[in-house]
Design an enzyme around this catalytic site. Structure first.
Site, PDB file in Angstrom:
ATOM      1  N   TRP A 323      -3.172  -4.177  -1.311  1.00 57.14           N
ATOM      2  CA  TRP A 323      -3.473  -3.029  -2.383  1.00 57.14           C
ATOM      3  C   TRP A 323      -2.390  -1.889  -1.724  1.00 57.14           C
ATOM      4  CZ3 TRP A 323      -4.440   2.075  -1.315  1.00 57.14           C
ATOM      5  CH2 TRP A 323      -4.613   2.819  -2.491  1.00 57.14           C
ATOM      6  N   HIS A 324      -2.026  -1.952  -0.421  1.00 54.48           N
ATOM      7  CA  HIS A 324      -1.153  -0.775  -0.022  1.00 54.48           C
ATOM      8  C   HIS A 324       0.188  -1.016  -0.476  1.00 54.48           C
ATOM      9  CE1 HIS A 324      -4.583   0.441   2.378  1.00 54.48           C
ATOM     10  NE2 HIS A 324      -4.051   1.663   2.610  1.00 54.48           N
ATOM     11  N   GLY A 325       0.739  -2.257  -0.978  1.00 54.56           N
ATOM     12  CA  GLY A 325       1.922  -2.341  -1.333  1.00 54.56           C
ATOM     13  C   GLY A 325       2.641  -3.660  -1.487  1.00 54.56           C
TER      14      GLY A 325
END
Length: 475
Positions: A323-325
């Site tokens: 989700w963070h990248g």
């Protein structure tokens, strides 16, 4: 619109003033209009994505409740989930998917089957409002909340401007009931809100932005700097991330509170955690709880075999990393944390080890999760530079950190160190003496003076320069 902009300093007071002057029937409509404008400032066409998320979630959930057949209910639930995930995947992960395809198959631009990136622009807030919409659909399906039939209120729930583009990720049960009825101005809400948003501006503008300049210099050319600067860079980046993201959350919470809405806190002094799992329970609380409720529990949580429970933990934290990248280095960061958290859970399951840890002074215990968090940031922050991929930059910095090689050094100004010490002192004071800290803040003359000073400094900064965008806008 950026919180850290002159534009917002004009927008927010105008919206708040008019909101409390309007009659009951117009208040929610005004907030919805303000929220649409707030998002449209980034890029008007991206409003279609926000509208798509609202429409598909609202109507699929509405018809889900009306359906008598469990299969139809599930189809409509998955229509909402897949609809929201599809726009998230397309805008956030499609180019990374092409990159992964080329990397795995060893293809370059001359080979047949090579997939060139499309250069898709990531819309602001898409990682947040899609998850918020999914949580609503699942909660209705599970019977946790009733269906909300008022489309305008539901639209406001998805698009509420204080938390629209970087959270906290709200739950319908927490905010939708608050949209009912008329809001009138309350001094206590104003006082608390000003206190909170001023603290957020302090973290972002006075700490995160200056620290980010030093981090960018070292990560941009790590080979030129002393080995100690590698550790300095990740330490500063940890401070930058915390101040940047928790600062945004504080501004969101404070702005909403002035308007009369209570948004749950998103950070709980994560650098005073006793282990890595505790750190992530305190960091980006709305995402951690979202993953727990909609991924971990859906996979079976800890109601399954021990091995399967470890697998569930790994998958949950791996998805947190994803989700963070959409980036190989960030994926490595997420995998690193996933493995360590599973390992930590296994090791601490032995009573003898847990008893030993309980005897260690807390201030020493704090070092372990903070060090692990910092070390992992070698990967999280690493970006490609000339001749090196992001992962290669991270590995080079790790190697250099243990090489004792000499090079250039840099430092922060004394005022930044003082502000950083002040930040940790306040967090420590809240951690140990929260009740006393709240009493101290009730001296309104002192608190209002500090708030006004911070806001004036930030306003002056925004009037002459452009503050850096919030880090989590890219996620």
């Amino acid at each position: 619109m950026l919180f850290n902009s002159f534009h917002f300093f004009l927008f927010a007071p105008f919206v708040i003033y008019l909101y409390f002057k309007l009659p009951k029937t117009w208040q929610k409509g005004w907030l919805l209009v303000a929220s649409v404008y707030f998002y449209a400032v980034f890029k008007v066409p991206f409003l279609l994505l926000l509208l798509f998320s609202i429409v598909i979630t609202y109507y699929s959930t509405l018809y889900q409740v009306r359906a008598n057949n469990i299969l139809i209910k599930r189809i409509l639930l998955w229509a909402s989930i897949i609809g929201n995930l599809s726009i998230l995947y397309f805008f956030k992960y499609i180019d990374f998917s092409f990159s992964a395809w080329n990397t795995i198959l060893g293809l370059d631009s001359c080979d047949p089957g090579y997939l060139a990136k499309w250069g898709i622009i990531l819309p602001m807030g898409i990682s947040f409002f899609t998850l918020q919409a999914i949580s609503y659909s699942v909660d209705v399906y599970r019977g946790i909340i009733p269906i909300h039939k008022n489309l305008s209120e539901f639209s406001l729930f998805i698009s509420f401007f204080p938390q629209l583009v970087a959270g906290p990720i709200l739950r319908a049960k927490d905010i939708l009931p608050q949209f009912e009825g008329w809001k009138e101005f309350q001094k206590n809400n104003f006082f608390y809100g000003m206190r909170q948003l001023s603290w957020g501006f302090f973290k972002k503008t006075i700490l995160a932005d200056p620290v980010a300049n030093a981090v960018d210099l070292i990560y941009g050319n790590p080979g030129s700097y002393d080995w100690t600067m590698m550790w300095f860079a990740v330490f500063l980046h940890a401070i930058q991330l915390y101040c940047d993201f928790s600062g945004y959350s504080d501004i969101a919470i404070g702005t909403a509170r002035i308007l009369g809405f209570r948004i749950p806190k998103n950070f709980n002094r994560p650098f005073f955690a006793i282990n890595l799992s505790d750190l992530w329970a305190r960091w980006h609380i709305s995402l951690s709880s979202w993953l727990r409720d909609y991924v971990y529990i859906s996979l079976g949580g800890n109601r399954v075999s021990e091995v399967r429970a470890y697998f569930n933990v790994f998958i949950t934290f791996f998805l947190s990393g994803l989700w963070h990248g959409a980036d190989w280095a960030v994926l490595a960061w997420g995998t690193f944390h996933s493995v360590l958290i599973v390992l930590e859970r296994f090791v601490f399951s032995f009573k003898r080890i847990k008893n030993f840890m309980d005897r260690i002074p807390q201030y020493i215990i704090w070092i372990y999760p903070f060090f692990i968090f910092n070390f992992a940031l070698f990967f999280f922050r690493a970006k490609p530079i000339e001749g090196k991929t992001g992962i290669e930059v991270a590995l080079f910095m790790i190697e250099r950190a243990f090489s004792f090689e000499q090079g250039e050094t840099l430092n922060l100004s004394i005022p930044i160190w003082v502000c950083m010490a002040f930040l940790f002192t306040v967090d420590l004071f809240q951690e140990k003496k929260e009740d006393y800290f709240e009493k101290l803040l009730n001296h309104r003359a002192l608190t209002y003076t500090l708030c006004a000073l911070i806001l004036v400094i930030c306003l002056l900064i925004y009037s002459v320069t452009t503050s850096q965008p919030f880090v989590y806008f890219q996620f």
